[in-house]
Design an enzyme around this catalytic site. Structure first.
Site: not given
Ligand code: SAH
Ligand code: SF4
Length: 389
Positions: A90, A103, A110, A114, A117, A364
């Site tokens: 995205e 962004c 990933c 974390c 996230c 975010c």
């Protein structure tokens, strides 16, 4: 076929040399691609026909295919791109009064895992290519221009005219305005410094006067703290640096940002200090996600003050954006304000990030895309055998 959007200035030079073309062609084509957003060699009307034909036979010009294009009530717009094999990424456009920010994602998924996230939750599939990274900016600029959105608040001296060549084959939006995206943040899906070899040529194109021509301070890379790569970035392509801190000490950061077990705070802060002399700004931005009763106590803020005394920084508090299945809650507003006050009272510039595009899950850490995590590559798994410190 070579994806042209993936070639930075040096790459385009090499490409045109191999085609037997003059070096200035590389710069000319770069402007067609990244300033006039041409999507086919035949649109490049000031190139010789034989050059256009050679290009058409050897190169492609394309962003990843759009799966979904959604606009939120506040004008935030999100594109979901297909990057093949069941993976999607995205990009989010955030319009503000004086700028338009994109962004950008750097990986499908990933590996750094974390705890808070949603991208990390999915695991890692693969690095995006330079063409896929740059393609996000190319596509967003094109789509916005086609809709009549033009640059806001970008100083005249930083703007390059998009028109100039005319001709019937020129894309209709070319003369309507100027690239609407004035700022790029590498804060989408993925850890940009874990995809260094593809991210750096993309950054170079963002900065290149023959491409997007953004100033270094308008390009921000956010990292969770891959220390050796921060040093490399300082040497290769220093842009504004944001560091995902999220905890004021190693105990908590080890749990929230697992890469901390490999590169603890002391090393990370030292890397920030080494980066600053190369950076376009004289501070690092520390991002700090506000997790209710996890990292939002006044004593956490006081520990951050000590960090800010060590490293010239600005703090950006990000209210946690929930996603399905998360165990965390957002800190209540009053608690975020109190946290900010402790920092401000100590003279640390501290902002609270405004949440944008919430109604389309574009905030975010909410970027989900879709990742086929067949290999289940997660950092937590890989670093588990490390001895306890
Ligand atoms: N991988 C890079 C850049 C992408 S994430 C990094 O971690 O820095 C961009 C920012 O959003 C990071 O600071 C990240 O920690 C934060 N973030 C991740 N999940 C979030 C969530 N659910 N709510 C708010 N911020 C989040
Ligand atoms: Fe990866 Fe950044 Fe999410 Fe951590 S916060 S899992 S580094 S994208």
């Amino acid at each position: 076929m070579t994806p042209l959007l993936g070639l930075d200035a040096a790459g385009l030079d090499r490409f045109f040399a191999e085609l037997g073309e003059k070096p200035f062609r590389a710069r000319q084509v770069s402007r067609w691609l990244h300033q006039r957003f041409a999507d086919a060699p035949e649109r490049m009307t000031d190139l010789a026909r034989v050059t256009r034909e050679r290009l058409a036979a050897t190169a492609t010009i394309a962003a990843p295919a759009v799966i979904r294009d959604t606009t939120a009530a506040d004008g935030t717009r999100k594109w979901l791109f297909d990057v093949g094999a069941g993976n999607a990424i995205e990009s989010v456009y955030i319009p503000e009064d004086d700028r338009g920010t994109l962004c950008v994602s750097s990986q499908a998924g990933c590996a750094l895992d974390c705890a808070f996230c949603s991208t990390g939750r999915q695991g890692f599939n693969r690095n995006l290519t330079t063409a896929e990274i740059v393609g996000q900016l190319w596509h967003a600029n094109r789509a916005l221009l086609a809709d009549g959105v033009s640059a806001k608040g970008r100083p005249e001296r930083e703007l390059r005219p998009l028109g100039g060549c005319g001709g019937p084959s020129q894309a209709p939006w070319v003369e309507q305005g100027r690239a609407p995206i004035t700022n790029v943040v590498m804060m989408g899906m993925g850890e940009p410094l874990a995809n260094y070899d593809n991210v750096v040529p993309a950054l170079r194109l963002f900065l290149d006067d023959n491409a997007y021509g953004l100033s270094r301070r308008r390009v921000t890379l956010s990292t969770s703290g891959l220390v050796p790569m921060i040093d490399r970035l300082a040497a290769d392509c220093p842009v504004a640096l944001a560091v995902s801190l999220h905890a004021p000490d190693d105990d908590l950061r080890d749990r929230l940002v697992p890469i901390n077990r490999r590169h603890p705070l002391k090393e990370l802060l030292a890397a920030c200090l080494r980066y600053l002399p190369h950076a376009p700004r004289d501070f690092v931005t520390f991002e700090y996600v506000m997790l209710d009763e996890v990292n939002d106590r006044p004593e956490d803020a006081r520990k951050l003050v000590a960090i800010a005394r060590e490293v010239p920084c600005k703090l950006n508090l990000i209210p946690f954006n929930p996603f399905p299945g998360t165990g965390f809650r957002t800190s209540p507003r009053a608690r975020i304000r109190a946290f900010q006050q402790v920092l401000m009272d100590a003279g640390v510039t501290t902002t609270i990030r405004k949440t944008r595009g919430e109604d389309i899950d574009a905030a975010c850490g909410q970027l989900a895309g879709q990742v086929q995590d067949r290999i289940k590559r997660r950092l937590a798994v890989r670093i588990a055998p490390l001895p306890a410190r």
